[in-house]
Design an enzyme around this catalytic site. Sequence first.
Site, PDB file in Angstrom:
ATOM      1  N   ASP A   1       0.847  -1.189   0.000  1.00  0.00           N
ATOM      2  CA  ASP A   1       0.000   0.000   0.000  1.00  0.00           C
ATOM      3  C   ASP A   1       0.885   1.243   0.000  1.00  0.00           C
ATOM      4  O   ASP A   1       1.776   1.364   0.842  1.00  0.00           O
ATOM      5  CB  ASP A   1      -0.920  -0.010   1.233  1.00  0.00           C
ATOM      6  CG  ASP A   1      -2.032   1.021   1.108  1.00  0.00           C
ATOM      7  OD1 ASP A   1      -2.347   1.437  -0.020  1.00  0.00           O
ATOM      8  OD2 ASP A   1      -2.595   1.405   2.154  1.00  0.00           O
TER       9      ASP A   1
ATOM     10  N   HIS B   1      -3.670  13.894   1.237  1.00  0.00           N
ATOM     11  CA  HIS B   1      -3.846  12.950   2.346  1.00  0.00           C
ATOM     12  C   HIS B   1      -2.615  12.916   3.240  1.00  0.00           C
ATOM     13  O   HIS B   1      -2.729  12.954   4.473  1.00  0.00           O
ATOM     14  CB  HIS B   1      -4.139  11.555   1.792  1.00  0.00           C
ATOM     15  CG  HIS B   1      -4.137  10.488   2.851  1.00  0.00           C
ATOM     16  ND1 HIS B   1      -5.161  10.335   3.757  1.00  0.00           N
ATOM     17  CD2 HIS B   1      -3.227   9.520   3.151  1.00  0.00           C
ATOM     18  CE1 HIS B   1      -4.888   9.325   4.583  1.00  0.00           C
ATOM     19  NE2 HIS B   1      -3.720   8.811   4.229  1.00  0.00           N
TER      20      HIS B   1
ATOM     21  N   GLU C   1     -10.071   3.754   4.233  1.00  0.00           N
ATOM     22  CA  GLU C   1      -9.254   4.533   3.316  1.00  0.00           C
ATOM     23  C   GLU C   1      -9.714   4.212   1.904  1.00  0.00           C
ATOM     24  O   GLU C   1      -9.683   3.044   1.484  1.00  0.00           O
ATOM     25  CB  GLU C   1      -7.753   4.228   3.499  1.00  0.00           C
ATOM     26  CG  GLU C   1      -7.242   4.716   4.854  1.00  0.00           C
ATOM     27  CD  GLU C   1      -5.728   4.740   4.985  1.00  0.00           C
ATOM     28  OE1 GLU C   1      -5.052   3.994   4.227  1.00  0.00           O
ATOM     29  OE2 GLU C   1      -5.213   5.486   5.839  1.00  0.00           O
TER      30      GLU C   1
ATOM     31  N   GLU D   1      -9.247   4.004  -1.881  1.00  0.00           N
ATOM     32  CA  GLU D   1      -8.050   3.888  -2.716  1.00  0.00           C
ATOM     33  C   GLU D   1      -8.374   3.165  -4.025  1.00  0.00           C
ATOM     34  O   GLU D   1      -9.389   2.495  -4.138  1.00  0.00           O
ATOM     35  CB  GLU D   1      -6.959   3.086  -1.975  1.00  0.00           C
ATOM     36  CG  GLU D   1      -6.697   3.585  -0.560  1.00  0.00           C
ATOM     37  CD  GLU D   1      -5.463   2.962   0.080  1.00  0.00           C
ATOM     38  OE1 GLU D   1      -4.679   2.312  -0.623  1.00  0.00           O
ATOM     39  OE2 GLU D   1      -5.300   3.154   1.300  1.00  0.00           O
TER      40      GLU D   1
ATOM     41  N   ASP E   1      -8.917   0.263   2.487  1.00  0.00           N
ATOM     42  CA  ASP E   1      -7.867  -0.132   3.428  1.00  0.00           C
ATOM     43  C   ASP E   1      -8.354   0.221   4.847  1.00  0.00           C
ATOM     44  O   ASP E   1      -8.032   1.273   5.390  1.00  0.00           O
ATOM     45  CB  ASP E   1      -6.580   0.628   3.064  1.00  0.00           C
ATOM     46  CG  ASP E   1      -5.473   0.433   4.081  1.00  0.00           C
ATOM     47  OD1 ASP E   1      -5.492  -0.580   4.796  1.00  0.00           O
ATOM     48  OD2 ASP E   1      -4.592   1.312   4.155  1.00  0.00           O
TER      49      ASP E   1
ATOM     50  N   ARG F   1      -7.172   3.487  13.762  1.00  0.00           N
ATOM     51  CA  ARG F   1      -6.253   4.605  13.991  1.00  0.00           C
ATOM     52  C   ARG F   1      -5.616   4.582  15.376  1.00  0.00           C
ATOM     53  O   ARG F   1      -4.480   5.058  15.539  1.00  0.00           O
ATOM     54  CB  ARG F   1      -6.995   5.932  13.802  1.00  0.00           C
ATOM     55  CG  ARG F   1      -7.593   6.121  12.431  1.00  0.00           C
ATOM     56  CD  ARG F   1      -6.547   6.073  11.344  1.00  0.00           C
ATOM     57  NE  ARG F   1      -7.159   6.294  10.030  1.00  0.00           N
ATOM     58  CZ  ARG F   1      -6.534   6.123   8.886  1.00  0.00           C
ATOM     59  NH1 ARG F   1      -5.277   5.676   8.864  1.00  0.00           N
ATOM     60  NH2 ARG F   1      -7.150   6.338   7.749  1.00  0.00           N
TER      61      ARG F   1
ATOM     62  N   GLN G   1      -2.918   1.979  15.183  1.00  0.00           N
ATOM     63  CA  GLN G   1      -1.884   2.483  14.272  1.00  0.00           C
ATOM     64  C   GLN G   1      -1.015   3.551  14.937  1.00  0.00           C
ATOM     65  O   GLN G   1       0.221   3.521  14.819  1.00  0.00           O
ATOM     66  CB  GLN G   1      -2.564   3.064  13.021  1.00  0.00           C
ATOM     67  CG  GLN G   1      -1.608   3.594  11.957  1.00  0.00           C
ATOM     68  CD  GLN G   1      -2.350   4.290  10.808  1.00  0.00           C
ATOM     69  OE1 GLN G   1      -3.582   4.314  10.750  1.00  0.00           O
ATOM     70  NE2 GLN G   1      -1.588   4.856   9.887  1.00  0.00           N
TER      71      GLN G   1
ATOM     72  N   LYS H   1      -3.690  -2.192  10.376  1.00  0.00           N
ATOM     73  CA  LYS H   1      -4.128  -2.300   8.981  1.00  0.00           C
ATOM     74  C   LYS H   1      -4.353  -3.750   8.545  1.00  0.00           C
ATOM     75  O   LYS H   1      -5.117  -4.003   7.623  1.00  0.00           O
ATOM     76  CB  LYS H   1      -3.050  -1.720   8.067  1.00  0.00           C
ATOM     77  CG  LYS H   1      -2.688  -0.273   8.320  1.00  0.00           C
ATOM     78  CD  LYS H   1      -3.552   0.622   7.496  1.00  0.00           C
ATOM     79  CE  LYS H   1      -2.976   2.034   7.436  1.00  0.00           C
ATOM     80  NZ  LYS H   1      -3.835   2.893   6.599  1.00  0.00           N
TER      81      LYS H   1
ATOM     82  N   THR I   1      -8.486  -5.924   4.312  1.00  0.00           N
ATOM     83  CA  THR I   1      -8.484  -4.947   3.215  1.00  0.00           C
ATOM     84  C   THR I   1      -9.493  -5.449   2.197  1.00  0.00           C
ATOM     85  O   THR I   1      -9.428  -6.613   1.785  1.00  0.00           O
ATOM     86  CB  THR I   1      -7.095  -4.859   2.551  1.00  0.00           C
ATOM     87  OG1 THR I   1      -6.115  -4.585   3.563  1.00  0.00           O
ATOM     88  CG2 THR I   1      -7.045  -3.769   1.494  1.00  0.00           C
TER      89      THR I   1
ATOM     90  N   GLU J   1      -9.670  12.176   8.431  1.00  0.00           N
ATOM     91  CA  GLU J   1      -9.560  13.489   7.782  1.00  0.00           C
ATOM     92  C   GLU J   1     -10.907  14.212   7.786  1.00  0.00           C
ATOM     93  O   GLU J   1     -10.976  15.415   8.062  1.00  0.00           O
ATOM     94  CB  GLU J   1      -9.082  13.331   6.343  1.00  0.00           C
ATOM     95  CG  GLU J   1      -7.639  12.908   6.204  1.00  0.00           C
ATOM     96  CD  GLU J   1      -7.335  12.530   4.772  1.00  0.00           C
ATOM     97  OE1 GLU J   1      -6.898  13.404   4.009  1.00  0.00           O
ATOM     98  OE2 GLU J   1      -7.542  11.356   4.395  1.00  0.00           O
TER      99      GLU J   1
END
Length: 419
Positions: free
Chosen positions: A115, A122, A188, A190, A222, A226, A229, A242, A246, A348
């Site tokens: 990834d 971002h 996420e 993507e 993904d 948080r 992480q 993560k 996925t 975000e």
Amino acid sequence: MELGRTGTAAVTDGSPFGTDNLPYGVFSTPSTRPRVGVRLGDTVVDLGAALGSDGPDAAFAAPVLNPFMAQGRTRWAEVRERITALVAAGVPDAAVHAVGDVVLHLPFEVADYVDFYACEHHATNLGRLFRPDTEPLTPNWKHMPLGYHGRAGTVVVSGTDIVRPSGQRKDTADAAPAFGPSTRLDIEAELGFVVGVGTPLGAPIPVDAFAEHVFGAVLVNDWSARDLQAWEYVPLGPHLGKSFATSVSPWVVPLLALEAARIPLPGQDDPRPLPYLRASAPWGLDVDLAVEWNGEVVSRPPYREMYWSPAQMLAHMTVNGASTRTGDLFASGTVSGPATNQRGSLIELSSGGREPITVTGEPRTFLLDGDTVSLTGTAPGAAGGRIGFGEVRGRIRPARLTSAGRRPRLTDRRRSVTS
Ligand code: MN
């Protein structure tokens, strides 16, 4: 159901799955085994039944796209032309299934999974949230597409439930870490790229050789915890925050269908990348993504904003001589635009959880059990309309480990699995 001359208008008029798309997937029916199909309108065409199963066409009987993807670029173009001719002539009834009547499977066996982190908006947003006291972009960011190796074995197809991960987390105010279900579960949005033709050890893939190796693209979610992480990622990068899951879309849009979506890359003059990252004719992709949270669109991330191109990602991923294999998946990293409603992750969209957004009338920051997230994508097609990537959808199920680190009692477990 007969497609073909009489049905062609219904397929091509405004359908995101017209003959300028023709994405590949793997499907089964209640009485038949998984095999390769191509999406056309609201139907799936059984390629083995439609084109035959002799010689190289035996690849269509496989339960994954890997054997077909391994056959290479000339063969990909040839099969696409045969499908186009078949649709014009009329697809035999026996090869056509309504998409609602089939089960869609993980379309390819994922070999390795990387990834990237290729979106400047971002990376800047995340840098500010994770490292508020430093420059948001690290000094290396504009010199190479940064990435990490993920867990190929936990890549799942759209529709697979996502069990909330448990793990260690530690707020800055806490003296010691605690264990428990993630409280900051995120997404996420993507794009992912799938390698068809691999390379041996010691043979980097030049930035201009992308189309010789990459078969197509999928939508990727993904999923990211948080809190896990933030506590684990220094100094070696994302790991358990993560690797629990996925999700990818069931349709692989061939690179051949994305030629009309090619756009110039945003400028890379300051600094100029090293020569191995300079393509003779650089291109990005004009793909519009949308993030739906419990049925409400909360963001529209524009892939055209990406800083690093897919070809630069692949060139960088192999420049050290790392080999590639059929089924390798490399994802772009979260796609975010400059506007607040173009951000591809909830951390975000909610400014690190400090500013909830309204979703179906409720103030929300991160994912709750029972939430469903669906990513969709479209791109300009060769016929002048838009081609579709379909969707990648997942629903959050309760955690299987309690804060004491134990499995819930059997009765609770049954409830969490079946409810
Ligand atoms: Mn990511």
